[in-house]
Scaffold this motif. Sequence first.
Motif, mmCIF file in Angstrom:
data_model
loop_
_atom_site.group_PDB
_atom_site.id
_atom_site.type_symbol
_atom_site.label_atom_id
_atom_site.label_comp_id
_atom_site.label_asym_id
_atom_site.label_seq_id
_atom_site.Cartn_x
_atom_site.Cartn_y
_atom_site.Cartn_z
ATOM 1 N N GLU A 295 0.862 -1.375 0.094
ATOM 2 C CA GLU A 295 0.163 -0.121 0.006
ATOM 3 C C GLU A 295 0.789 1.081 -0.055
ATOM 4 O O GLU A 295 0.246 2.227 -0.406
ATOM 5 N N ASN A 296 2.182 0.948 0.233
ATOM 6 C CA ASN A 296 2.939 2.237 0.368
ATOM 7 C C ASN A 296 3.917 1.934 -0.897
ATOM 8 O O ASN A 296 5.064 2.736 -0.810
ATOM 9 N N ASP A 297 3.517 1.009 -1.872
ATOM 10 C CA ASP A 297 4.452 1.053 -2.865
ATOM 11 C C ASP A 297 5.634 0.479 -2.630
ATOM 12 O O ASP A 297 6.704 1.040 -3.317
ATOM 13 N N PHE A 298 5.922 -0.110 -1.483
ATOM 14 C CA PHE A 298 7.154 -0.773 -1.013
ATOM 15 C C PHE A 298 8.044 0.205 -0.796
ATOM 16 O O PHE A 298 9.364 -0.290 -1.014
ATOM 17 N N ARG A 299 7.967 1.390 -0.226
ATOM 18 C CA ARG A 299 8.762 2.384 0.112
ATOM 19 C C ARG A 299 8.831 2.386 1.621
ATOM 20 O O ARG A 299 7.772 2.018 2.349
ATOM 21 N N LEU A 300 10.214 2.761 2.048
ATOM 22 C CA LEU A 300 10.268 2.665 3.649
ATOM 23 C C LEU A 300 9.846 4.178 3.966
ATOM 24 O O LEU A 300 10.080 5.206 3.636
ATOM 25 N N THR A 301 9.015 4.042 5.066
ATOM 26 C CA THR A 301 8.491 5.206 5.636
ATOM 27 C C THR A 301 9.277 5.497 7.047
ATOM 28 O O THR A 301 9.674 4.593 7.574
ATOM 29 N N PRO A 302 9.248 6.801 7.181
ATOM 30 C CA PRO A 302 9.808 7.361 8.422
ATOM 31 C C PRO A 302 9.291 6.586 9.793
ATOM 32 O O PRO A 302 10.153 6.431 10.742
ATOM 33 N N GLU A 303 7.978 6.450 9.749
ATOM 34 C CA GLU A 303 7.197 5.756 10.981
ATOM 35 C C GLU A 303 7.758 4.348 11.091
ATOM 36 O O GLU A 303 8.179 3.941 12.105
ATOM 37 N N GLU A 304 8.066 3.594 9.854
ATOM 38 C CA GLU A 304 8.501 2.135 9.969
ATOM 39 C C GLU A 304 9.923 2.043 10.429
ATOM 40 O O GLU A 304 10.385 1.225 11.299
ATOM 41 N N LEU A 305 10.720 3.070 10.037
ATOM 42 C CA LEU A 305 12.469 3.052 10.345
ATOM 43 C C LEU A 305 12.297 3.379 11.819
ATOM 44 O O LEU A 305 13.120 2.601 12.412
ATOM 45 N N LYS A 306 11.484 4.614 12.111
ATOM 46 C CA LYS A 306 11.614 4.811 13.729
ATOM 47 C C LYS A 306 11.319 3.909 14.775
ATOM 48 O O LYS A 306 11.873 3.537 15.647
ATOM 49 N N SER A 307 10.298 2.959 14.201
ATOM 50 C CA SER A 307 9.743 1.863 15.120
ATOM 51 C C SER A 307 10.608 0.731 15.178
ATOM 52 O O SER A 307 10.647 -0.041 16.247
ATOM 53 N N ALA A 308 11.863 0.718 14.459
ATOM 54 C CA ALA A 308 12.754 -0.546 14.162
ATOM 55 C C ALA A 308 13.884 -0.131 15.051
ATOM 56 O O ALA A 308 14.888 -1.150 15.548
ATOM 57 N N ILE A 309 14.298 1.238 15.292
ATOM 58 C CA ILE A 309 15.562 1.479 15.931
ATOM 59 C C ILE A 309 15.615 1.168 17.338
ATOM 60 O O ILE A 309 14.693 1.492 18.236
ATOM 61 N N THR A 310 16.521 0.648 17.838
ATOM 62 C CA THR A 310 16.903 0.395 19.167
ATOM 63 C C THR A 310 18.376 1.089 19.531
ATOM 64 O O THR A 310 18.937 1.554 18.487
ATOM 65 N N ASP A 311 18.552 0.929 20.816
ATOM 66 C CA ASP A 311 20.043 1.355 21.216
ATOM 67 C C ASP A 311 21.417 0.475 20.792
ATOM 68 O O ASP A 311 22.294 0.857 20.617
ATOM 69 N N ARG A 312 20.791 -0.595 19.845
ATOM 70 C CA ARG A 312 21.737 -1.431 19.304
ATOM 71 C C ARG A 312 21.822 -1.313 18.000
ATOM 72 O O ARG A 312 22.627 -2.054 16.965
ATOM 73 N N THR A 313 21.065 -0.447 17.315
ATOM 74 C CA THR A 313 21.024 -0.085 15.888
ATOM 75 C C THR A 313 22.378 0.341 15.119
ATOM 76 O O THR A 313 22.700 1.323 15.727
ATOM 77 N N ARG A 314 22.927 -0.172 14.393
ATOM 78 C CA ARG A 314 24.361 0.221 13.919
ATOM 79 C C ARG A 314 24.287 0.942 12.549
ATOM 80 O O ARG A 314 24.836 1.934 12.076
ATOM 81 N N ALA A 315 23.347 0.354 11.662
ATOM 82 C CA ALA A 315 23.309 0.937 10.558
ATOM 83 C C ALA A 315 21.704 0.445 9.582
ATOM 84 O O ALA A 315 21.102 -0.412 10.254
ATOM 85 N N VAL A 316 21.381 1.203 8.693
ATOM 86 C CA VAL A 316 20.150 0.671 7.961
ATOM 87 C C VAL A 316 20.546 0.557 6.470
ATOM 88 O O VAL A 316 21.228 1.251 5.746
ATOM 89 N N VAL A 317 20.061 -0.551 5.836
ATOM 90 C CA VAL A 317 20.203 -0.866 4.573
ATOM 91 C C VAL A 317 19.080 -0.168 3.594
ATOM 92 O O VAL A 317 18.028 -0.603 3.888
ATOM 93 N N LEU A 318 19.335 0.711 2.735
ATOM 94 C CA LEU A 318 18.325 1.277 1.681
ATOM 95 C C LEU A 318 18.668 0.483 0.474
ATOM 96 O O LEU A 318 19.411 1.029 -0.328
ATOM 97 N N PRO A 319 17.929 -0.169 -0.120
ATOM 98 C CA PRO A 319 17.982 -1.062 -1.360
ATOM 99 C C PRO A 319 17.152 -0.549 -2.396
ATOM 100 O O PRO A 319 16.138 -1.030 -2.856
ATOM 101 N N PHE A 320 17.321 0.707 -2.895
ATOM 102 C CA PHE A 320 16.462 1.622 -3.744
ATOM 103 C C PHE A 320 17.228 2.204 -4.971
ATOM 104 O O PHE A 320 18.420 2.710 -4.555
ATOM 105 N N PRO A 321 16.950 2.066 -6.333
ATOM 106 C CA PRO A 321 15.659 1.204 -6.590
ATOM 107 C C PRO A 321 15.781 -0.297 -6.169
ATOM 108 O O PRO A 321 16.854 -0.657 -6.126
ATOM 109 N N ASN A 322 14.616 -0.805 -6.064
ATOM 110 C CA ASN A 322 14.586 -2.079 -5.302
ATOM 111 C C ASN A 322 14.438 -3.422 -6.050
ATOM 112 O O ASN A 322 13.590 -3.361 -7.173
#
Length: 392
Positions: A149-176
């Motif tokens: 429903e978001n055309d498979f894009r990463l949303t800020p809300e999805e990213l924010k909810s996944a972050i913890t104090d152990r998060t080191r990096a995020v992989v952005l594979p776009f174009p996907n």
Amino acid sequence: MSFNPEKMINKTVSSMPPSGIRRFFDVAAEMEDCISLGVGEPDFVTPWHIRDEGIYSLEKGHTHYTSNSGLKELRVEICNYMKRRFSLNYNPDDQVVVTVGGSEAIDLFIRSIVEPGDEILVCEPSFVCYKPIVSLAGGIPVVIETKAENDFRLTPEELKSAITDRTRAVVLPFPNNPTGAVMTKEDLEGIADVLRGTDIMVLSDEIYAELTYGDKRHVSIAEIDGMYERTVVVSGFSKAYAMTGWRLGYAVGHPALIKAMTKVHQYAIMSAPTTAQYAAIEALKNGDSDIETMRDEYNYRRQVIVAGFNKLGLSCFEPKGAFYCFPCIKSTGMDSNTFCENLLYSKRLAVVPGTAFGESGEGFIRCSYAYSIKNINEALSRTEAFLKEIKR
């Protein structure tokens, strides 16, 4: 007691499933009169002027190791390309490493930053290598499921909810790969808003950056304010220049990150293939028109295959990048794996189940349109016949 080598294999490797892409491709390769839309490889041959430069380098005797980082002339041309294409400034002396395909660059980044227990956020559906590489490095891959429903894009809300104090990096594979989704500048600004003020790095896999369609061209997250120093951009020559077999990629980023990646590279690989590096110099200098020609053909095929699947009742959102479409097969009542197996054995048509790219791919299949329009039309005909059979 006889020696059992199986007991000696690393537990992480033992538990790692084989690639879901290759499984269907291998079966299809042995099947007569089979059409495959399964492998993400251009059907174009590397343009002649690029091949010729590789041949010429051999004739001149350029058969020795290069610098660990790659030929200086190639690194200069990579920086020139990043400047003219994305207005990003990199120093060829300490901000570029040339690798054996983009996949090695991904591996180098992960191995250079991950400590045991670190979390790396991975958007899915996505290419198959990210999670295994993180696991092999002792890290913990944390999946962020992007949604249709978001055309498979990463949303800020999805990213924010996944972050913890152990998060080191995020992989952005776009174009996907596999969905064909892209992230616009506005999308990336929302992601940047979440990352500013953190120590989270970005691995931006932009191997399909030149294959975008429509009025808006690809934007790198490294272009967004505050993202340059924390981002390593990975790209290469396989997709844009039809150079898959040359095995050449690169990474650009902050000198400290590239220095660490080069250190791992020099012990594991030494240097990328010399012949391929000379060919890549020619590609970057004189290959822009080749990209345009191939992109125009992909765009035509894209329109045909997406319209075809939608006409058959397999809902397919419009992919804006890469050379894949991701039709939904939920209306058939089959899971992705069953659909693909039945289609393969019934109609000799190979496509890839969406689950090969993560659990969130369930209910979808990946079809590459890096194949001739003749094969695409035949694939659509076989799919239509298959759908009629299963409805009886």
